[in-house]
Design an enzyme around this catalytic site. Structure first.
Site, PDB file in Angstrom:
ATOM      1  N   LYS A   1      -4.437   2.979  28.489  1.00  0.00           N
ATOM      2  CA  LYS A   1      -5.538   3.388  27.608  1.00  0.00           C
ATOM      3  C   LYS A   1      -6.547   4.241  28.382  1.00  0.00           C
ATOM      4  O   LYS A   1      -6.931   5.318  27.958  1.00  0.00           O
ATOM      5  CB  LYS A   1      -6.193   2.135  27.024  1.00  0.00           C
TER       6      LYS A   1
ATOM      7  N   GLU B   1      -3.001  -0.188  39.140  1.00  0.00           N
ATOM      8  CA  GLU B   1      -1.577  -0.555  39.207  1.00  0.00           C
ATOM      9  C   GLU B   1      -0.720   0.533  38.563  1.00  0.00           C
ATOM     10  O   GLU B   1       0.301   0.964  39.102  1.00  0.00           O
ATOM     11  CB  GLU B   1      -1.312  -1.881  38.464  1.00  0.00           C
TER      12      GLU B   1
ATOM     13  N   GLY C   1      -6.936  -2.889  24.262  1.00  0.00           N
ATOM     14  CA  GLY C   1      -5.648  -2.883  24.974  1.00  0.00           C
ATOM     15  C   GLY C   1      -4.701  -3.951  24.449  1.00  0.00           C
ATOM     16  O   GLY C   1      -3.522  -3.697  24.205  1.00  0.00           O
ATOM     17  N   ARG C   2      -5.208  -5.155  24.269  1.00  0.00           N
ATOM     18  CA  ARG C   2      -4.332  -6.263  23.854  1.00  0.00           C
ATOM     19  C   ARG C   2      -4.008  -6.221  22.366  1.00  0.00           C
ATOM     20  O   ARG C   2      -3.298  -7.085  21.855  1.00  0.00           O
ATOM     21  CB  ARG C   2      -4.954  -7.604  24.250  1.00  0.00           C
TER      22      ARG C   2
ATOM     23  N   GLU D   1      -7.634 -13.437  26.965  1.00  0.00           N
ATOM     24  CA  GLU D   1      -8.533 -12.334  27.333  1.00  0.00           C
ATOM     25  C   GLU D   1      -9.578 -12.148  26.222  1.00  0.00           C
ATOM     26  O   GLU D   1     -10.698 -11.719  26.486  1.00  0.00           O
ATOM     27  CB  GLU D   1      -7.739 -11.033  27.554  1.00  0.00           C
TER      28      GLU D   1
ATOM     29  N   HIS E   1      13.642 -29.805  28.223  1.00  0.00           N
ATOM     30  CA  HIS E   1      14.177 -30.391  29.451  1.00  0.00           C
ATOM     31  C   HIS E   1      13.269 -30.128  30.641  1.00  0.00           C
ATOM     32  O   HIS E   1      13.676 -30.255  31.790  1.00  0.00           O
ATOM     33  CB  HIS E   1      15.587 -29.844  29.710  1.00  0.00           C
TER      34      HIS E   1
ATOM     35  N   LYS F   1     -11.030  -6.604  40.257  1.00  0.00           N
ATOM     36  CA  LYS F   1     -10.604  -5.219  40.494  1.00  0.00           C
ATOM     37  C   LYS F   1     -11.497  -4.567  41.549  1.00  0.00           C
ATOM     38  O   LYS F   1     -11.026  -3.900  42.467  1.00  0.00           O
ATOM     39  CB  LYS F   1     -10.732  -4.392  39.208  1.00  0.00           C
TER      40      LYS F   1
HETATM   41  O1  F6P Z   1      -6.805  -6.422  32.443  1.00  0.00           O
HETATM   42  C1  F6P Z   1      -7.813  -5.620  31.938  1.00  0.00           C
HETATM   43  C2  F6P Z   1      -7.295  -4.531  31.079  1.00  0.00           C
HETATM   44  O2  F6P Z   1      -8.350  -3.692  30.803  1.00  0.00           O
HETATM   45  C3  F6P Z   1      -6.632  -5.014  29.792  1.00  0.00           C
HETATM   46  O3  F6P Z   1      -7.522  -5.338  28.804  1.00  0.00           O
HETATM   47  C4  F6P Z   1      -5.763  -3.844  29.483  1.00  0.00           C
HETATM   48  O4  F6P Z   1      -4.812  -4.180  28.516  1.00  0.00           O
HETATM   49  C5  F6P Z   1      -5.183  -3.565  30.838  1.00  0.00           C
HETATM   50  O5  F6P Z   1      -6.278  -3.772  31.729  1.00  0.00           O
HETATM   51  C6  F6P Z   1      -4.596  -2.194  31.030  1.00  0.00           C
HETATM   52  O6  F6P Z   1      -5.529  -1.190  30.798  1.00  0.00           O
HETATM   53  P1  F6P Z   1      -5.112   0.311  30.591  1.00  0.00           P
HETATM   54  O7  F6P Z   1      -4.275   0.394  29.360  1.00  0.00           O
HETATM   55  O8  F6P Z   1      -6.383   1.075  30.460  1.00  0.00           O
HETATM   56  O9  F6P Z   1      -4.324   0.761  31.791  1.00  0.00           O
END
Ligand code: F6P
Length: 550
Positions: free
Chosen positions: A211, A217, A273-274, A359, A390, A514
């Site tokens: 987003k 990452e 995002g979620r 979240e 199990h 972060k």
């Molecule tokens: O973990 C925090 C967060 O902002 C989430 O809410 C989001 O889904 C994720 O990082 C990834 O963010 P982006 O889509 O901006 O890379």
């Protein structure tokens, strides 16, 4: 008092009435509730779309449900719901509208943000996605060397990974089996390594899903994926255009990365995002299942949106599920909530719900910034049955904790299975029904004795019962049913956040880690002095460097 002059939640008459009711009820015995009301097994059920929802095995009476609905009325859950659907900026800490429901609105709907109808934009992106997905699926879209795309690798994390990765697994039976689709999220290089090690770069499309397009990452993995591609193809930057597309709200950053914005599929800041896998973030899924199936899934979402928006409180399923969670979390001290799907294809479903729920509602200040004086979101956990039986069901049956659970099952096995494997489905579902029965009704000491069990073993073989469960049953696991299930949980989470008066749409709590990671990294790589580093972390970093031979 809240800033708007309303009484704080735990001092409202509706809250107090529930607390008193809980005292009066004492230990509810499901055997007694069922004995007293022979119609409970059918009466305490609701239907929404293709979902049959049985809530009879909950520790509630008609009075409990009435008082819970009064709490919803007192906290104006439906008022906030309407504000969300109207596109008001209910995510106050980020000053944003919350409009994932617009992502699945029909073409002719009108939903305005700041006076602009957002629906045409949603459908324009869906149309572009459909066109692109169709070209990849047909082989018309080729890689730099002219080879057909056979592998799709989605690189993203959190909401830009969990949704499409989950839905791809759920809908595997509907996917093009000639395509290999993988999901890379972890900054641990092993994730990308395992995803690409057996792939032909010339046949591989990377979808960079972010987003913000700033998530460390994702940008790190995307950069490594680009390097891998160019090395494998022995090509220059010009090869990127045929092998990289972006899903983002941030055109500037996408183009800085080197992806042509003609190959970017956009979404908007009013999609959290979620809550985003039914936006452009679902492109990998759309390529896998095809645009028609993707739209069927969106229709499933929309069906439940409409139900949540219009159904009266008595038959509103997301409202009911949200309120039941409040009942256990706030009036029974339940700390967690298990989601136990009886479908192998739903293996990633609960992991997806963890982000959606935890979240969203993992908050400890209310909308005005005051510390809450009540419990908020639960720990959500679970894996598919029968495996869990199990492993950890023992604790649910006979442990000391109250763990409300959702059991999700399907009448039909997935069509693709052989007849022999389809025959196993009844055994799977027999377990499904047996578990909720055992959890609810248990086994009394007298029943154990009647089986001839030695007296000293009777306490060990007694099941107290009264473990609450919701059963959600559908005919088959289709794209539409998946959309219905996800929308159901989205709105359940919404209901709880509204009752607790928290902002379910921000996630400030993930920021600190972060920032600290960025600060600590030079200490690992260069041994740099990090000002203000605590003694424990300092020693750990030193040990790490020693172990790495630095
Ligand atoms: O973990 C925090 C967060 O902002 C989430 O809410 C989001 O889904 C994720 O990082 C990834 O963010 P982006 O889509 O901006 O890379």
């Amino acid at each position: 008092m809240n800033a708007d002059g309303r009484t704080r939640l735990n001092r409202t008459p509706a809250w107090t009435a529930l607390a008193e009711h809980r005292e009066e009820l004492g230990e509810v015995r499901l055997r007694e509730l069922f004995a007293a009301d022979p119609g409970r097994g059918t009466g305490y059920t609701l239907r929404v779309g293709d979902l049959y929802v049985d809530y009879s095995k909950h520790l509630v009476t008609d009075e409990t449900l009435r008082l819970l609905r009064e709490l919803a009325a007192a906290t104006d859950v439906f008022g906030l719901r309407d504000a969300m659907f109207r596109g008001e900026r209910i995510n106050t800490t980020e000053d944003r509208a919350v409009l994932h429901t617009a992502l699945r609105a029909p073409r002719d709907a009108v939903i305005e943000v700041d006076g602009e109808n957002v629906v045409p934009g949603v459908h324009a992106v869906l149309d572009r996605m459909s066109d692109f997905a169709g070209r990849v699926r047909s082989g018309e879209w080729t890689g730099h060397t002219g080879k057909r795309i056979k592998n799709v690798v989605n690189i993203g994390i959190g909401g830009s990974d969990l949704g499409p990765a989950m839905a791809y697994e759920v809908l595997r039976g509907f996917t093009d089996r000639d395509l290999t689709v993988r999901f890379v999220s972890n900054v641990d290089g092993a994730d990308l390594h395992e995803a690409v090690r057996d792939l032909d770069a010339a046949e591989t499309l990377f979808i960079i899903a972010s987003k913000t397009f700033t998530t460390i990452e994702t940008i790190t993995n995307a950069t490594s994926a680009r390097a891998w591609l160019l090395t494998e193809l022995k090509a220059g930057q010009e090869a990127v255009a045929r092998h990289f597309v972006a899903l983002s709200t941030n055109a500037g950053k996408v183009s800085d990365f080197g992806i042509d914005t003609a190959n970017m599929f956009e979404f908007w800041d009013w999609v959290g995002g979620r809550y985003s896998y039914d936006s452009a973030i679902g492109l990998s899924l759309m390529i896998a299942i095809g645009p028609d199936r993707f739209r069927e899934m969106l229709d499933g979402f929309h069906l439940v949106d409409e139900h949540f928006r219009t159904a009266p409180a008595e038959s509103n399923v997301p409202l009911l599920l949200g309120l039941l969670g409040v009942w256990y979390g706030n009036f029974h001290d339940a700390q967690s909530h298990a989601v136990l799907p009886y479908s192998h294809y739903l293996a990633k479903f609960t992991a997806y719900l963890q982000q959606l729920d935890m979240e969203s509602n993992g908050k400890s200040v209310d909308r005005d910034g005051n510390p809450v004086e009540w419990q908020t979101g639960p720990v959500v956990w679970g894996t598919p049955g029968t495996n869990g039986q199990h492993a950890y069901h023992q604790l649910i049956h006979q442990g000391t904790k109250l763990i409300p659970a959702d059991f999700i099952g399907f009448a039909e096995p997935v069509a693709e299975l052989s007849d022999g494997l389809k025959a196993q489905h009844d055994l799977l579902m027999a377990n499904f029904f047996a578990q909720t029965q055992a959890l609810a009704f248990g086994k009394t000491p007298d029943e154990v004795r009647a089986e001839g069990v030695a007296e000293d073993l009777v306490p060990h073989k007694t099941f107290r019962g009264n473990h609450p469960t919701t059963t959600i049953l559908a005919k088959a696991l289709t794209p539409s049913v998946l959309g219905q299930l996800i929308a159901l949980y989205e709105h359940k989470v919404f209901v709880q956040g509204a009752v607790w008066n928290i902002d379910s749409f921000d996630q400030w709590g993930v920021e600190l880690g972060k920032v600290l990671a960025k600060r600590v990294e030079p200490a690992l790589t260069e041994g740099a002095e990090v000002p203000g580093l605590d003694a424990s972390t300092k020693a750990l970093v030193a040990t790490y460097r020693e172990l790495r031979g630095r």
